[in-house]
Design a protein around this motif. Structure first.
Motif, PDB file in Angstrom:
ATOM      1  N   ALA A   1       0.848  -1.187   0.000  1.00 19.84           N
ATOM      2  CA  ALA A   1       0.000   0.000   0.000  1.00 19.84           C
ATOM      3  C   ALA A   1       0.886   1.241   0.000  1.00 19.84           C
ATOM      4  O   ALA A   1       1.985   1.243   0.576  1.00 19.84           O
ATOM      5  CB  ALA A   1      -0.917   0.014   1.221  1.00 19.84           C
ATOM      6  N   GLU A   2       0.411   2.298  -0.655  1.00 19.05           N
ATOM      7  CA  GLU A   2       1.205   3.526  -0.765  1.00 19.05           C
ATOM      8  C   GLU A   2       0.294   4.746  -0.797  1.00 19.05           C
ATOM      9  O   GLU A   2      -0.745   4.743  -1.456  1.00 19.05           O
ATOM     10  CB  GLU A   2       2.059   3.485  -2.032  1.00 19.05           C
ATOM     11  N   HIS A   3       0.704   5.787  -0.081  1.00 16.77           N
ATOM     12  CA  HIS A   3       0.051   7.103  -0.111  1.00 16.77           C
ATOM     13  C   HIS A   3       1.117   8.149  -0.407  1.00 16.77           C
ATOM     14  O   HIS A   3       2.196   8.129   0.192  1.00 16.77           O
ATOM     15  CB  HIS A   3      -0.616   7.404   1.237  1.00 16.77           C
ATOM     16  N   ASP A   4       0.833   9.039  -1.350  1.00 15.01           N
ATOM     17  CA  ASP A   4       1.769  10.108  -1.687  1.00 15.01           C
ATOM     18  C   ASP A   4       0.961  11.351  -2.054  1.00 15.01           C
ATOM     19  O   ASP A   4       0.430  11.467  -3.154  1.00 15.01           O
ATOM     20  CB  ASP A   4       2.667   9.696  -2.856  1.00 15.01           C
ATOM     21  N   LYS A   5       0.875  12.276  -1.114  1.00 14.73           N
ATOM     22  CA  LYS A   5       0.027  13.451  -1.302  1.00 14.73           C
ATOM     23  C   LYS A   5       0.503  14.318  -2.453  1.00 14.73           C
ATOM     24  O   LYS A   5      -0.311  14.874  -3.209  1.00 14.73           O
ATOM     25  CB  LYS A   5      -0.022  14.265  -0.009  1.00 14.73           C
ATOM     26  N   LEU A   6       1.840  14.454  -2.623  1.00 16.51           N
ATOM     27  CA  LEU A   6       2.350  15.327  -3.662  1.00 16.51           C
ATOM     28  C   LEU A   6       2.112  14.759  -5.061  1.00 16.51           C
ATOM     29  O   LEU A   6       2.127  15.503  -6.038  1.00 16.51           O
ATOM     30  CB  LEU A   6       3.842  15.603  -3.447  1.00 16.51           C
ATOM     31  N   GLN A   7       1.906  13.445  -5.167  1.00 13.50           N
ATOM     32  CA  GLN A   7       1.524  12.834  -6.438  1.00 13.50           C
ATOM     33  C   GLN A   7       0.007  12.764  -6.596  1.00 13.50           C
ATOM     34  O   GLN A   7      -0.489  12.194  -7.566  1.00 13.50           O
ATOM     35  CB  GLN A   7       2.093  11.417  -6.554  1.00 13.50           C
ATOM     36  N   GLU A   8      -0.726  13.351  -5.638  1.00 15.79           N
ATOM     37  CA  GLU A   8      -2.186  13.305  -5.614  1.00 15.79           C
ATOM     38  C   GLU A   8      -2.693  11.861  -5.551  1.00 15.79           C
ATOM     39  O   GLU A   8      -3.783  11.557  -6.043  1.00 15.79           O
ATOM     40  CB  GLU A   8      -2.773  14.042  -6.824  1.00 15.79           C
ATOM     41  N   LEU A   9      -1.903  10.988  -4.927  1.00 19.33           N
ATOM     42  CA  LEU A   9      -2.261   9.583  -4.760  1.00 19.33           C
ATOM     43  C   LEU A   9      -2.789   9.374  -3.343  1.00 19.33           C
ATOM     44  O   LEU A   9      -2.024   9.389  -2.375  1.00 19.33           O
ATOM     45  CB  LEU A   9      -1.039   8.689  -5.011  1.00 19.33           C
ATOM     46  N   ASP A  10      -4.090   9.196  -3.214  1.00 15.39           N
ATOM     47  CA  ASP A  10      -4.669   8.945  -1.903  1.00 15.39           C
ATOM     48  C   ASP A  10      -4.269   7.570  -1.391  1.00 15.39           C
ATOM     49  O   ASP A  10      -3.869   7.423  -0.234  1.00 15.39           O
ATOM     50  CB  ASP A  10      -6.194   9.057  -1.962  1.00 15.39           C
ATOM     51  N   LEU A  11      -4.387   6.555  -2.254  1.00 14.59           N
ATOM     52  CA  LEU A  11      -4.023   5.201  -1.834  1.00 14.59           C
ATOM     53  C   LEU A  11      -3.856   4.303  -3.053  1.00 14.59           C
ATOM     54  O   LEU A  11      -4.725   4.261  -3.922  1.00 14.59           O
ATOM     55  CB  LEU A  11      -5.095   4.603  -0.908  1.00 14.59           C
TER      56      LEU A  11
ATOM     57  N   THR B   1      -6.825  11.773  -6.311  1.00 17.77           N
ATOM     58  CA  THR B   1      -7.752  12.789  -5.825  1.00 17.77           C
ATOM     59  C   THR B   1      -8.906  13.016  -6.797  1.00 17.77           C
ATOM     60  O   THR B   1     -10.002  13.423  -6.387  1.00 17.77           O
ATOM     61  CB  THR B   1      -7.015  14.122  -5.605  1.00 17.77           C
ATOM     62  N   THR B   2      -8.677  12.748  -8.091  1.00 16.80           N
ATOM     63  CA  THR B   2      -9.698  13.041  -9.102  1.00 16.80           C
ATOM     64  C   THR B   2     -10.243  11.810  -9.808  1.00 16.80           C
ATOM     65  O   THR B   2     -11.225  11.919 -10.544  1.00 16.80           O
ATOM     66  CB  THR B   2      -9.133  13.999 -10.165  1.00 16.80           C
ATOM     67  N   GLU B   3      -9.638  10.638  -9.627  1.00 11.36           N
ATOM     68  CA  GLU B   3     -10.108   9.439 -10.313  1.00 11.36           C
ATOM     69  C   GLU B   3      -9.593   8.187  -9.617  1.00 11.36           C
ATOM     70  O   GLU B   3      -8.654   8.223  -8.819  1.00 11.36           O
ATOM     71  CB  GLU B   3      -9.669   9.429 -11.776  1.00 11.36           C
ATOM     72  N   THR B   4     -10.223   7.046  -9.944  1.00 14.35           N
ATOM     73  CA  THR B   4      -9.817   5.745  -9.429  1.00 14.35           C
ATOM     74  C   THR B   4      -9.539   4.807 -10.589  1.00 14.35           C
ATOM     75  O   THR B   4     -10.317   4.753 -11.552  1.00 14.35           O
ATOM     76  CB  THR B   4     -10.904   5.135  -8.524  1.00 14.35           C
ATOM     77  N   ARG B   5      -8.423   4.081 -10.518  1.00 13.40           N
ATOM     78  CA  ARG B   5      -8.048   3.151 -11.582  1.00 13.40           C
ATOM     79  C   ARG B   5      -7.908   1.745 -11.012  1.00 13.40           C
ATOM     80  O   ARG B   5      -7.326   1.565  -9.934  1.00 13.40           O
ATOM     81  CB  ARG B   5      -6.722   3.564 -12.216  1.00 13.40           C
ATOM     82  N   ASN B   6      -8.398   0.763 -11.723  1.00 17.20           N
ATOM     83  CA  ASN B   6      -8.218  -0.642 -11.379  1.00 17.20           C
ATOM     84  C   ASN B   6      -7.608  -1.348 -12.582  1.00 17.20           C
ATOM     85  O   ASN B   6      -8.118  -1.209 -13.707  1.00 17.20           O
ATOM     86  CB  ASN B   6      -9.560  -1.292 -11.024  1.00 17.20           C
ATOM     87  N   SER B   7      -6.530  -2.091 -12.360  1.00 19.82           N
ATOM     88  CA  SER B   7      -5.858  -2.706 -13.501  1.00 19.82           C
ATOM     89  C   SER B   7      -5.173  -4.007 -13.107  1.00 19.82           C
ATOM     90  O   SER B   7      -4.739  -4.189 -11.969  1.00 19.82           O
ATOM     91  CB  SER B   7      -4.829  -1.743 -14.107  1.00 19.82           C
ATOM     92  N   LEU B   8      -5.083  -4.895 -14.089  1.00 19.77           N
ATOM     93  CA  LEU B   8      -4.309  -6.128 -13.974  1.00 19.77           C
ATOM     94  C   LEU B   8      -2.939  -5.880 -14.573  1.00 19.77           C
ATOM     95  O   LEU B   8      -2.819  -5.289 -15.659  1.00 19.77           O
ATOM     96  CB  LEU B   8      -5.012  -7.266 -14.703  1.00 19.77           C
ATOM     97  N   GLU B   9      -1.887  -6.326 -13.875  1.00 21.07           N
ATOM     98  CA  GLU B   9      -0.525  -6.092 -14.330  1.00 21.07           C
ATOM     99  C   GLU B   9       0.269  -7.396 -14.347  1.00 21.07           C
ATOM    100  O   GLU B   9       0.017  -8.304 -13.556  1.00 21.07           O
ATOM    101  CB  GLU B   9       0.196  -5.104 -13.408  1.00 21.07           C
TER     102      GLU B   9
END
Length: 249
Positions: A112-122, A156-164
């Protein structure tokens, strides 16, 4: 003129002579780990403070390994009376490996990762796959691995779900009687959104000061081919910290 003080200094501490390096972990089933922290600040025309905390814990037997980690970085800057955050980052996760043969192993991990400056909530990444011990002895563990991961990113503005797809290598080395090195490199090609990918690189050198006190230097890079508009694709951290080692020698 700005007066700067650094409370954590690497230069004077790398010359210690006693031996407590522990890479790779001893396969005795005992829990081992460390808690590290670093602090720096500047005072003058610009006031700046940065704090980083790093913790890890793990155990190993002849057949399996379990590891947990946490990295946190927070920084602020005050310039002409205006305060801004320069860092607000948290990463944590765990991984379990089990040998299927003397060389082949299976693994599962959750990060799990949070990075506010990348606008990544989780960002949460669940991964699993198999790997091969290219080298496995008391001083070096070098693995190649591959698998699949499910990545959920809440910005902050969208959610992405992906298989990698997951492709990578990882190693632990006992460099000297006092120093050890851990490094990991992984590429995550995006299956759900073809052509996009993520890259992760982490490396850390740990040097023993005393039986329990250690100095750690960490280099970390995260690359994402499709960040949010206005956000840079690459982020690099270089952290220095002093820590306390837990568990048996």
């Amino acid at each position: 003129m700005t007066k700067t003080r650094h409370l954590v200094s690497a230069a004077a501490l790398l010359a210690c002579s006693h031996a407590w390096a522990q890479a790779p972990m001893k396969p005795d089933g005992a829990w081992r780990g460390a808690v590290n922290a670093g602090l720096s600040f500047a005072k003058g025309n610009t006031d700046a403070t940065s704090v980083n905390v790093d913790a890890n814990a793990g155990r190993a037997t002849q057949d399996d390994r379990l590891n947990f980690y946490l990295t946190s970085l927070y920084g602020t800057k005050k310039d002409n009376g205006v305060s801004d955050e320069t860092a607000n980052l948290l990463r944590l996760g765990g991984k379990y490996d089990r040998d299927l043969t003397g060389r082949v192993f299976a693994f599962g991990s959750l990060d799990a990762e949070h990075d506010k400056l990348q606008e990544l909530d989780l960002r949460t990444v669940l991964a699993g796959g198999a790997g091969y011990h290219v080298i496995k002895n008391e001083n070096t563990l070098f693995d190649l691995f591959s698998g699949l991961s499910y990545n959920r990113e809440k910005f902050t503005t969208e959610t992405r779900n992906s298989l990698e797809v997951l492709l990578g290598e990882e190693s632990n080395h006992k460099l000297t009687e006092t120093s050890s090195l851990h490094q990991r490199f992984a590429v995550y090609p995006n299956v759900s959104d073809g052509g996009e990918y993520r890259i992760q690189f982490d490396a850390g050198v740990t040097t023993s000061i005393t039986r329990r006190i250690e100095l750690k230097l960490t280099l970390s890079n995260r690359y994402q081919s499709n960040p949010l508009p206005g956000v840079k694709k690459s982020d690099t951290l270089l952290l220095t910290s002093i820590g306390y080692r837990l568990g048996p020698d």
